[in-house]
Write an enzyme that holds these catalytic residues in place. Structure first.
Site, mmCIF file in Angstrom:
data_model
loop_
_atom_site.group_PDB
_atom_site.id
_atom_site.type_symbol
_atom_site.label_atom_id
_atom_site.label_comp_id
_atom_site.label_asym_id
_atom_site.label_seq_id
_atom_site.Cartn_x
_atom_site.Cartn_y
_atom_site.Cartn_z
ATOM 1 N N ILE A 219 0.813 -1.212 0.000
ATOM 2 C CA ILE A 219 0.000 0.000 0.000
ATOM 3 C C ILE A 219 0.850 1.267 0.000
ATOM 4 C CG2 ILE A 219 -0.320 0.199 2.503
ATOM 5 C CD1 ILE A 219 -3.347 0.828 1.793
ATOM 6 N N ASN B 52 -3.067 2.786 15.149
ATOM 7 C CA ASN B 52 -3.471 2.572 16.534
ATOM 8 C C ASN B 52 -3.956 3.918 17.069
ATOM 9 O OD1 ASN B 52 -1.204 4.030 17.817
ATOM 10 N ND2 ASN B 52 0.020 2.323 17.066
ATOM 11 N N GLY C 223 3.047 -3.350 11.389
ATOM 12 C CA GLY C 223 2.219 -3.647 10.226
ATOM 13 C C GLY C 223 2.096 -2.489 9.251
ATOM 14 N N VAL C 224 0.880 -2.281 8.744
ATOM 15 C CA VAL C 224 0.607 -1.209 7.787
ATOM 16 C C VAL C 224 0.979 0.148 8.388
ATOM 17 C CG1 VAL C 224 -1.251 0.012 6.566
ATOM 18 C CG2 VAL C 224 -1.190 -2.479 6.551
ATOM 19 N N ASP C 225 0.638 0.352 9.641
ATOM 20 C CA ASP C 225 0.905 1.626 10.319
ATOM 21 C C ASP C 225 2.398 1.956 10.278
ATOM 22 O OD1 ASP C 225 0.392 3.924 11.836
ATOM 23 O OD2 ASP C 225 0.226 2.829 13.720
ATOM 24 N N TYR D 27 -4.855 -7.235 15.121
ATOM 25 C CA TYR D 27 -6.086 -6.952 15.858
ATOM 26 C C TYR D 27 -7.062 -8.122 15.856
ATOM 27 C CZ TYR D 27 -4.975 -2.096 16.986
ATOM 28 O OH TYR D 27 -4.409 -0.949 17.514
#
Length: 174
Positions: free
Chosen positions: A10, A23, A31-33, A125
């Site tokens: 992404i 978060n 992860g993505v964050d 999550y």
């Protein structure tokens, strides 16, 4: 509105906005964050700190969405949303739907034409890919009904594995 499902990164998507599975602190994570924060550069962290100081002193609520510039990413915006954490007892699927709905609503206010989502809530999550895809489908259906003349032309789901991609394709029918 066209729906696309693909396996990929992404952080590399050339779209108007990418959605961050953030978060509540908005200060980066895994992860993505973490990937989006690294790719966007330190300016993203600074923008998130400013948001926390000015508007969100207690962090971003689960199911809500907020935007920042995308800085060094090929997108214009990052839309941050906080998924419910099943491991922490947040098992209400309406909160998961809200992540997608609020991100779509915010994208519309930012005049976004192309939007890329990760599998918000999957992974750390604890939500299954099927539950996440079903929540995305519900949000898309609701958004289309409420905004028939929306400017969003493309909503894509950019997923890390072939298995999750297959689940999204099946649930979304693409």
């Amino acid at each position: 509105m066209r729906i696309s499902v693909l396996q990929g990164d992404i952080t590399q998507r050339r779209v108007d906005a990418v959605v961050n599975a953030a978060n509540s602190s908005l200060l980066g994570g895994g992860g993505v964050d973490g990937a989006l924060h690294r790719a966007a550069g330190p300016e993203l962290l600074e923008a998130c700190r400013e948001l926390r100081a000015a508007r969100l002193p207690h962090g971003l609520q689960t199911g809500a969405a907020v935007a920042t510039p995308a800085f060094r990413l090929p997108a214009r915006w990052v839309i941050h949303t906080v998924g419910p954490n099943r491991h922490a007892g947040q098992t209400n699927p309406a909160l998961l739907v809200s992540c997608f709905s609020e991100s779509l609503r915010l994208a519309e206010t930012l005049d976004v034409r192309e939007l890329a989502f990760p599998a918000v809530g999957a992974g750390a999550y604890g939500w299954s890919a099927g539950a996440v895809a079903a929540a995305a489908q519900e949000a898309l259906t609701g958004f289309r009904a409420a905004h028939p003349a929306a400017g969003l032309e493309l909503v894509e789901f950019v997923l890390r594995t072939a298995e999750v991609e297959a689940v999204f394709r099946d649930v979304l029918g693409v």
